[in-house]
Design an enzyme around this catalytic site. Structure first.
Site, PDB file in Angstrom:
ATOM      1  N   ASP A  10       0.796  -1.032   0.065  1.00  0.00           N
ATOM      2  CA  ASP A  10       0.067  -0.033   0.118  1.00  0.00           C
ATOM      3  C   ASP A  10       0.790   1.225  -0.001  1.00  0.00           C
ATOM      4  O   ASP A  10       2.113   1.007   0.318  1.00  0.00           O
ATOM      5  CB  ASP A  10      -0.702   0.027   1.257  1.00  0.00           C
ATOM      6  CG  ASP A  10      -1.751   1.222   1.543  1.00  0.00           C
ATOM      7  OD1 ASP A  10      -2.390   1.548   0.532  1.00  0.00           O
ATOM      8  OD2 ASP A  10      -1.765   1.749   2.543  1.00  0.00           O
ATOM      9  N   LEU A  11       0.359   2.341  -0.329  1.00  0.00           N
ATOM     10  CA  LEU A  11       1.194   3.502  -0.325  1.00  0.00           C
ATOM     11  C   LEU A  11       1.212   4.315   0.854  1.00  0.00           C
ATOM     12  O   LEU A  11       1.955   4.524   1.630  1.00  0.00           O
ATOM     13  CB  LEU A  11       0.741   4.298  -1.722  1.00  0.00           C
ATOM     14  CG  LEU A  11       1.536   5.489  -1.918  1.00  0.00           C
ATOM     15  CD1 LEU A  11       3.198   5.368  -2.259  1.00  0.00           C
ATOM     16  CD2 LEU A  11       0.932   6.300  -3.309  1.00  0.00           C
ATOM     17  N   ASP A  12      -0.279   5.043   0.711  1.00  0.00           N
ATOM     18  CA  ASP A  12      -0.628   6.158   1.887  1.00  0.00           C
ATOM     19  C   ASP A  12      -0.401   5.520   3.253  1.00  0.00           C
ATOM     20  O   ASP A  12      -1.079   4.696   3.540  1.00  0.00           O
ATOM     21  CB  ASP A  12      -1.966   6.584   1.648  1.00  0.00           C
ATOM     22  CG  ASP A  12      -2.000   7.349   0.353  1.00  0.00           C
ATOM     23  OD1 ASP A  12      -1.280   8.558   0.315  1.00  0.00           O
ATOM     24  OD2 ASP A  12      -2.820   7.076  -0.420  1.00  0.00           O
ATOM     25  N   LEU A  45     -11.008   8.084   7.292  1.00  0.00           N
ATOM     26  CA  LEU A  45     -10.652   7.753   5.933  1.00  0.00           C
ATOM     27  C   LEU A  45      -9.595   7.443   5.384  1.00  0.00           C
ATOM     28  O   LEU A  45      -9.244   6.995   4.269  1.00  0.00           O
ATOM     29  CB  LEU A  45     -10.562   9.367   5.631  1.00  0.00           C
ATOM     30  CG  LEU A  45     -11.554  10.596   6.066  1.00  0.00           C
ATOM     31  CD1 LEU A  45     -11.524  11.893   5.259  1.00  0.00           C
ATOM     32  CD2 LEU A  45     -13.025   9.933   5.917  1.00  0.00           C
ATOM     33  N   VAL A  48      -9.689   4.361   2.621  1.00  0.00           N
ATOM     34  CA  VAL A  48     -11.173   4.453   2.053  1.00  0.00           C
ATOM     35  C   VAL A  48     -11.153   5.593   0.718  1.00  0.00           C
ATOM     36  O   VAL A  48     -10.196   6.314   0.674  1.00  0.00           O
ATOM     37  CB  VAL A  48     -12.066   5.321   3.230  1.00  0.00           C
ATOM     38  CG1 VAL A  48     -13.174   5.607   2.533  1.00  0.00           C
ATOM     39  CG2 VAL A  48     -11.982   4.381   4.289  1.00  0.00           C
ATOM     40  N   SER A  49     -11.733   5.117  -0.233  1.00  0.00           N
ATOM     41  CA  SER A  49     -11.927   5.951  -1.491  1.00  0.00           C
ATOM     42  C   SER A  49     -12.030   7.197  -1.431  1.00  0.00           C
ATOM     43  O   SER A  49     -12.736   7.536  -0.328  1.00  0.00           O
ATOM     44  CB  SER A  49     -12.726   5.016  -2.397  1.00  0.00           C
ATOM     45  OG  SER A  49     -13.990   5.376  -2.248  1.00  0.00           O
ATOM     46  N   SER A  53     -14.843   8.631   1.091  1.00  0.00           N
ATOM     47  CA  SER A  53     -14.281   9.497   2.135  1.00  0.00           C
ATOM     48  C   SER A  53     -15.025  10.737   2.381  1.00  0.00           C
ATOM     49  O   SER A  53     -15.620  11.169   3.370  1.00  0.00           O
ATOM     50  CB  SER A  53     -12.925  10.092   1.840  1.00  0.00           C
ATOM     51  OG  SER A  53     -11.779   9.091   1.966  1.00  0.00           O
ATOM     52  N   LYS A  77     -11.379  18.956  -3.898  1.00  0.00           N
ATOM     53  CA  LYS A  77     -10.540  18.202  -2.975  1.00  0.00           C
ATOM     54  C   LYS A  77      -9.115  17.692  -3.659  1.00  0.00           C
ATOM     55  O   LYS A  77      -8.069  18.052  -2.940  1.00  0.00           O
ATOM     56  CB  LYS A  77     -11.065  17.159  -2.155  1.00  0.00           C
ATOM     57  CG  LYS A  77     -10.171  16.387  -1.114  1.00  0.00           C
ATOM     58  CD  LYS A  77      -9.431  15.337  -1.430  1.00  0.00           C
ATOM     59  CE  LYS A  77      -8.522  14.730  -0.421  1.00  0.00           C
ATOM     60  NZ  LYS A  77      -7.877  13.453  -0.880  1.00  0.00           N
ATOM     61  N   SER A 117      -5.037   4.738  -4.541  1.00  0.00           N
ATOM     62  CA  SER A 117      -4.809   6.208  -4.825  1.00  0.00           C
ATOM     63  C   SER A 117      -4.688   6.351  -6.574  1.00  0.00           C
ATOM     64  O   SER A 117      -3.826   5.493  -7.121  1.00  0.00           O
ATOM     65  CB  SER A 117      -3.768   6.900  -4.039  1.00  0.00           C
ATOM     66  OG  SER A 117      -3.416   8.103  -4.635  1.00  0.00           O
TER      67      SER A 117
HETATM   68  C1  G6P Z   1      -5.667   5.844  -0.020  1.00  0.00           C
HETATM   69  C2  G6P Z   1      -5.641   6.812   0.909  1.00  0.00           C
HETATM   70  C3  G6P Z   1      -7.237   7.297   1.148  1.00  0.00           C
HETATM   71  C4  G6P Z   1      -7.542   7.845  -0.069  1.00  0.00           C
HETATM   72  C5  G6P Z   1      -7.647   6.989  -1.241  1.00  0.00           C
HETATM   73  C6  G6P Z   1      -7.880   7.414  -2.610  1.00  0.00           C
HETATM   74  O1  G6P Z   1      -6.406   4.571   0.286  1.00  0.00           O
HETATM   75  O2  G6P Z   1      -5.460   5.926   2.354  1.00  0.00           O
HETATM   76  O3  G6P Z   1      -7.021   8.452   2.383  1.00  0.00           O
HETATM   77  O4  G6P Z   1      -8.435   8.416  -0.110  1.00  0.00           O
HETATM   78  O5  G6P Z   1      -6.094   6.327  -1.250  1.00  0.00           O
HETATM   79  O6  G6P Z   1      -6.684   8.397  -2.863  1.00  0.00           O
HETATM   80  P1  G6P Z   1      -6.642   9.520  -4.088  1.00  0.00           P
HETATM   81  O7  G6P Z   1      -5.130  10.005  -3.956  1.00  0.00           O
HETATM   82  O8  G6P Z   1      -7.010   8.964  -5.170  1.00  0.00           O
HETATM   83  O9  G6P Z   1      -7.700  10.498  -3.732  1.00  0.00           O
HETATM   84 MG    MG Z   2      -2.882   3.033   3.248  1.00  0.00          MG
END
Ligand code: G6P
Ligand code: MG
Length: 223
Positions: A10-12, A45, A48-49, A53, A77, A117
């Site tokens: 996963d990244l974030d 969040l 979460v997409s 979110s 956003k 993401s």
């Molecule tokens: C990851 C993060 C979320 C984010 C989602 C979509 O899952 O943990 O917090 O909402 O990615 O990311 P994006 O950059 O496409 O808005």
């Molecule tokens: Mg994550």
């Protein structure tokens, strides 16, 4: 246990702490809508997409919107979020991650990104680690967000590996759930309290090698 050959990240929250930038961007949007939004709300969040979110934020504010309006706000956003991401520096990579990835690669493991993401490629570029990944599964190629296993199944497919020979590194409970639904073991980056279902839990990757992970996994399976 099947031989582990692939690692899906996963990244974030695993590679970089972008949660703070997501928070700042959502907070600005929430302020414009006069919705109170705190850092503890932001915890909900993680993983979460984007759209979901925003729906959570609307629930907090007791507001409803048409799909079209929601879409517009999500774009707004994301533009706010991108202002932070354009400023992201390569040293914001979380401690130990670069070393972990390059060591695992040297040992012959295949590495995939498995992030929901849609900004993932840009973030990897900013961190200067794109070349440490064999394949990238991100939010642009999936139709179902975590906890659906789609992203991990696609990641394994791109790596040309069976799901059972991949392990997932995740900081969100939804991601751990998705990994299990894909038939993969999960390494939770966080605490046992937040990620009770992960096979292994670590506060981060600093000082950790892939060998440590495989050993811990073997011990866990024998228990
Ligand atoms: C990851 C993060 C979320 C984010 C989602 C979509 O899952 O943990 O917090 O909402 O990615 O990311 P994006 O950059 O496409 O808005
Ligand atoms: Mg994550």
């Amino acid at each position: 246990m099947k031989e582990i050959k692939g690692l899906i990240f996963d990244l974030d929250g695993v590679i970089v702490d972008t949660a703070k930038y997501h928070f700042l961007a959502w907070k600005k949007l929430a302020q414009n809508l006069r919705i109170p939004f705190t850092e503890s709300d932001n915890e909900r969040l993680k993983g979460v997409s984007r759209l979901r979110s925003f729906e959570i934020i609307l629930e907090i504010g007791g507001l409803t919107m048409s799909e079209e309006e929601k879409e517009k706000c999500c774009t707004e956003k994301n533009n706010l979020y991108l202002e932070y991401i354009y400023q992201l520096k390569s040293d914001e990579i979380l401690p130990g991650v670069r070393k972990f990835l390059s060591d695992a690669r040297e040992k012959g493991y295949k590495i995939a990104l498995g992030s929901g993401s849609r900004n993932a490629k840009l973030i990897l570029e900013k961190l200067e680690i794109t070349d440490l990944f064999d394949v990238i599964a991100d939010g642009t190629i999936i139709s179902q967000a975590k906890p659906d296993p789609e992203i991990f199944i696609k990641g394994a497919k791109l790596l040309e590996l069976p799901a059972e020979s991949c392990i997932v590194f995740e900081d969100a409970a939804a991601g751990i759930e998705g990994a299990h639904a894909a038939g993969m073991y999960a390494v939770g980056i966080g605490t046992a309290e937040n990620l009770p279902k992960a096979e292994i839990i670590l506060p981060g990757l600093k000082g950790i090698t892939i060998k440590d992970i495989i050993n811990k996994l073997q011990i866990h399976i024998k228990e």
